[in-house]
Design a protein around this motif. Sequence first.
Motif, PDB file in Angstrom:
ATOM      1  N   ASN A 179       0.407  -7.991  27.854  1.00 32.18           N
ATOM      2  CA  ASN A 179       1.479  -8.779  27.247  1.00 32.18           C
ATOM      3  C   ASN A 179       2.425  -7.873  26.468  1.00 32.18           C
ATOM      4  O   ASN A 179       2.498  -7.916  25.240  1.00 32.18           O
ATOM      5  CB  ASN A 179       0.878  -9.852  26.327  1.00 32.18           C
ATOM      6  CG  ASN A 179       1.919 -10.831  25.825  1.00 32.18           C
ATOM      7  OD1 ASN A 179       2.966 -11.012  26.456  1.00 32.18           O
ATOM      8  ND2 ASN A 179       1.662 -11.429  24.678  1.00 32.18           N
ATOM      9  N   ILE A 180       3.138  -7.018  27.213  1.00 34.02           N
ATOM     10  CA  ILE A 180       4.066  -6.070  26.611  1.00 34.02           C
ATOM     11  C   ILE A 180       5.446  -6.294  27.217  1.00 34.02           C
ATOM     12  O   ILE A 180       5.589  -6.458  28.430  1.00 34.02           O
ATOM     13  CB  ILE A 180       3.604  -4.625  26.858  1.00 34.02           C
ATOM     14  CG1 ILE A 180       2.213  -4.396  26.245  1.00 34.02           C
ATOM     15  CG2 ILE A 180       4.601  -3.626  26.281  1.00 34.02           C
ATOM     16  CD1 ILE A 180       1.628  -3.034  26.539  1.00 34.02           C
ATOM     17  N   SER A 181       6.463  -6.312  26.377  1.00 34.86           N
ATOM     18  CA  SER A 181       7.822  -6.595  26.843  1.00 34.86           C
ATOM     19  C   SER A 181       8.328  -5.482  27.751  1.00 34.86           C
ATOM     20  O   SER A 181       7.914  -4.320  27.634  1.00 34.86           O
ATOM     21  CB  SER A 181       8.767  -6.755  25.653  1.00 34.86           C
ATOM     22  OG  SER A 181       8.938  -5.520  24.985  1.00 34.86           O
ATOM     23  N   LYS A 182       9.243  -5.850  28.633  1.00 34.16           N
ATOM     24  CA  LYS A 182       9.837  -4.876  29.559  1.00 34.16           C
ATOM     25  C   LYS A 182      10.542  -3.765  28.784  1.00 34.16           C
ATOM     26  O   LYS A 182      10.440  -2.589  29.152  1.00 34.16           O
ATOM     27  CB  LYS A 182      10.839  -5.598  30.476  1.00 34.16           C
ATOM     28  CG  LYS A 182      11.576  -4.689  31.458  1.00 34.16           C
ATOM     29  CD  LYS A 182      10.660  -4.160  32.531  1.00 34.16           C
ATOM     30  CE  LYS A 182      11.422  -3.619  33.729  1.00 34.16           C
ATOM     31  NZ  LYS A 182      12.387  -2.550  33.398  1.00 34.16           N
ATOM     32  N   SER A 183      11.236  -4.116  27.706  1.00 34.16           N
ATOM     33  CA  SER A 183      11.959  -3.105  26.934  1.00 34.16           C
ATOM     34  C   SER A 183      10.997  -2.115  26.280  1.00 34.16           C
ATOM     35  O   SER A 183      11.281  -0.922  26.202  1.00 34.16           O
ATOM     36  CB  SER A 183      12.831  -3.770  25.864  1.00 34.16           C
ATOM     37  OG  SER A 183      12.041  -4.518  24.957  1.00 34.16           O
ATOM     38  N   ASN A 184       9.847  -2.604  25.828  1.00 30.27           N
ATOM     39  CA  ASN A 184       8.867  -1.732  25.203  1.00 30.27           C
ATOM     40  C   ASN A 184       8.223  -0.810  26.237  1.00 30.27           C
ATOM     41  O   ASN A 184       7.977   0.376  25.964  1.00 30.27           O
ATOM     42  CB  ASN A 184       7.796  -2.560  24.487  1.00 30.27           C
ATOM     43  CG  ASN A 184       7.014  -1.754  23.465  1.00 30.27           C
ATOM     44  OD1 ASN A 184       7.381  -0.633  23.136  1.00 30.27           O
ATOM     45  ND2 ASN A 184       5.928  -2.323  22.970  1.00 30.27           N
ATOM     46  N   ILE A 185       7.959  -1.356  27.424  1.00 31.06           N
ATOM     47  CA  ILE A 185       7.413  -0.527  28.514  1.00 31.06           C
ATOM     48  C   ILE A 185       8.412   0.561  28.882  1.00 31.06           C
ATOM     49  O   ILE A 185       8.050   1.735  29.040  1.00 31.06           O
ATOM     50  CB  ILE A 185       7.068  -1.392  29.739  1.00 31.06           C
ATOM     51  CG1 ILE A 185       5.877  -2.299  29.430  1.00 31.06           C
ATOM     52  CG2 ILE A 185       6.750  -0.499  30.945  1.00 31.06           C
ATOM     53  CD1 ILE A 185       5.543  -3.269  30.535  1.00 31.06           C
ATOM     54  N   ASP A 186       9.691   0.185  29.011  1.00 29.74           N
ATOM     55  CA  ASP A 186      10.734   1.162  29.337  1.00 29.74           C
ATOM     56  C   ASP A 186      10.761   2.290  28.313  1.00 29.74           C
ATOM     57  O   ASP A 186      10.875   3.475  28.666  1.00 29.74           O
ATOM     58  CB  ASP A 186      12.110   0.487  29.372  1.00 29.74           C
ATOM     59  CG  ASP A 186      12.314  -0.352  30.624  1.00 29.74           C
ATOM     60  OD1 ASP A 186      11.552  -0.176  31.597  1.00 29.74           O
ATOM     61  OD2 ASP A 186      13.228  -1.193  30.625  1.00 29.74           O
ATOM     62  N   LYS A 187      10.647   1.918  27.037  1.00 28.73           N
ATOM     63  CA  LYS A 187      10.674   2.907  25.958  1.00 28.73           C
ATOM     64  C   LYS A 187       9.497   3.874  26.069  1.00 28.73           C
ATOM     65  O   LYS A 187       9.660   5.095  25.943  1.00 28.73           O
ATOM     66  CB  LYS A 187      10.643   2.197  24.611  1.00 28.73           C
ATOM     67  CG  LYS A 187      10.664   3.133  23.419  1.00 28.73           C
ATOM     68  CD  LYS A 187      10.604   2.340  22.113  1.00 28.73           C
ATOM     69  CE  LYS A 187      10.557   3.285  20.911  1.00 28.73           C
ATOM     70  NZ  LYS A 187      10.470   2.521  19.635  1.00 28.73           N
ATOM     71  N   LYS A 188       8.304   3.323  26.320  1.00 25.84           N
ATOM     72  CA  LYS A 188       7.106   4.141  26.422  1.00 25.84           C
ATOM     73  C   LYS A 188       7.170   5.073  27.635  1.00 25.84           C
ATOM     74  O   LYS A 188       6.792   6.253  27.562  1.00 25.84           O
ATOM     75  CB  LYS A 188       5.864   3.254  26.497  1.00 25.84           C
ATOM     76  CG  LYS A 188       5.521   2.534  25.193  1.00 25.84           C
ATOM     77  CD  LYS A 188       4.340   1.608  25.395  1.00 25.84           C
ATOM     78  CE  LYS A 188       3.970   0.891  24.113  1.00 25.84           C
ATOM     79  NZ  LYS A 188       3.408   1.811  23.102  1.00 25.84           N
ATOM     80  N   VAL A 189       7.643   4.552  28.775  1.00 28.65           N
ATOM     81  CA  VAL A 189       7.744   5.367  29.984  1.00 28.65           C
ATOM     82  C   VAL A 189       8.740   6.501  29.768  1.00 28.65           C
ATOM     83  O   VAL A 189       8.473   7.660  30.134  1.00 28.65           O
ATOM     84  CB  VAL A 189       8.157   4.510  31.199  1.00 28.65           C
ATOM     85  CG1 VAL A 189       8.462   5.412  32.403  1.00 28.65           C
ATOM     86  CG2 VAL A 189       7.064   3.518  31.564  1.00 28.65           C
ATOM     87  N   LYS A 190       9.866   6.180  29.156  1.00 27.49           N
ATOM     88  CA  LYS A 190      10.883   7.200  28.890  1.00 27.49           C
ATOM     89  C   LYS A 190      10.317   8.308  28.000  1.00 27.49           C
ATOM     90  O   LYS A 190      10.549   9.498  28.245  1.00 27.49           O
ATOM     91  CB  LYS A 190      12.097   6.563  28.228  1.00 27.49           C
ATOM     92  CG  LYS A 190      13.211   7.553  27.928  1.00 27.49           C
ATOM     93  CD  LYS A 190      14.411   6.868  27.286  1.00 27.49           C
ATOM     94  CE  LYS A 190      15.507   7.890  26.974  1.00 27.49           C
ATOM     95  NZ  LYS A 190      16.681   7.249  26.329  1.00 27.49           N
ATOM     96  N   GLU A 191       9.558   7.920  26.986  1.00 35.30           N
ATOM     97  CA  GLU A 191       9.006   8.899  26.050  1.00 35.30           C
ATOM     98  C   GLU A 191       8.053   9.862  26.740  1.00 35.30           C
ATOM     99  O   GLU A 191       8.151  11.082  26.562  1.00 35.30           O
ATOM    100  CB  GLU A 191       8.292   8.180  24.902  1.00 35.30           C
ATOM    101  CG  GLU A 191       7.744   9.130  23.844  1.00 35.30           C
ATOM    102  CD  GLU A 191       7.075   8.400  22.697  1.00 35.30           C
ATOM    103  OE1 GLU A 191       7.193   8.877  21.556  1.00 35.30           O
ATOM    104  OE2 GLU A 191       6.417   7.369  22.943  1.00 35.30           O
ATOM    105  N   VAL A 192       7.111   9.324  27.538  1.00 31.96           N
ATOM    106  CA  VAL A 192       6.139  10.218  28.171  1.00 31.96           C
ATOM    107  C   VAL A 192       6.777  11.048  29.277  1.00 31.96           C
ATOM    108  O   VAL A 192       6.351  12.185  29.526  1.00 31.96           O
ATOM    109  CB  VAL A 192       4.898   9.455  28.698  1.00 31.96           C
ATOM    110  CG1 VAL A 192       4.115   8.857  27.549  1.00 31.96           C
ATOM    111  CG2 VAL A 192       5.258   8.410  29.727  1.00 31.96           C
ATOM    112  N   LEU A 193       7.808  10.520  29.931  1.00 35.95           N
ATOM    113  CA  LEU A 193       8.507  11.308  30.942  1.00 35.95           C
ATOM    114  C   LEU A 193       9.203  12.506  30.299  1.00 35.95           C
ATOM    115  O   LEU A 193       9.277  13.588  30.893  1.00 35.95           O
ATOM    116  CB  LEU A 193       9.523  10.446  31.697  1.00 35.95           C
ATOM    117  CG  LEU A 193       8.944   9.556  32.790  1.00 35.95           C
ATOM    118  CD1 LEU A 193      10.017   8.628  33.333  1.00 35.95           C
ATOM    119  CD2 LEU A 193       8.351  10.384  33.924  1.00 35.95           C
TER     120      LEU A 193
END
Length: 219
Positions: free
Chosen positions: A104-118
């Motif tokens: 139950n994680i928002s799309k915007s939060n997932i985008d932020k996390k993916v961007k950070e680890v990339l």
Amino acid sequence: MSFLQVKNVGKSYGQVKVLKDISIDIEKGEFICLLGPSGCGKSTLLRIIAGLEDKHGGKIIINDKDMTNSPPESRNFGIVFQSYALFPNMNVYKNIAFGLENKNISKSNIDKKVKEVLEVVELSGYEKKYPSQLSGGQQQRVSIARSLIYRPAILLADEPTGNLDRKNSEEIVDLLNLSNKRFNQTILLITHDEKIALEANRIVTMEDGVIVSEKVVKK
């Protein structure tokens, strides 16, 4: 109190003792390397720590909590294997975000996390590429990013440079060091490569199922 304690762990296959009363203490934020030849018990110990394999005696304590009989999913570990284990039908973004999209994680939060680890693994802009379009080193970076996105208590890396040439191997270990410093990420790395091991804070050397030496490399 150490963040991860391995206490008197043993493992046998029939009459063959693979691990003989192993004990290790790992501090939070430490980058530790298990060094030793193939067959010395390194990967077996890692799998026991992760809860992927049964042990014969001993305890696994995480953050002062006995996790000896806890399932792998409750241990909050990220695992990076020698084989990259990516989904070939998913692009880089989907491979990294896959687990989070089922929560139950928002799309915007997932985008932020993916961007950070990339950014950490230096693959920004590769989101739409598929594993078949990446080099071995790049695929291993995706595998590391997929583990880091959960901010695991401990990152377990089992011979992550085993399929890579020297240049890519050094770059992968540099990324692990960056993660260790940026996120205060506790890392347990397994390798048989002495040069790779020297990048860790501490080296624990194993032979024939026992620890034969420990050496602080850098603080």
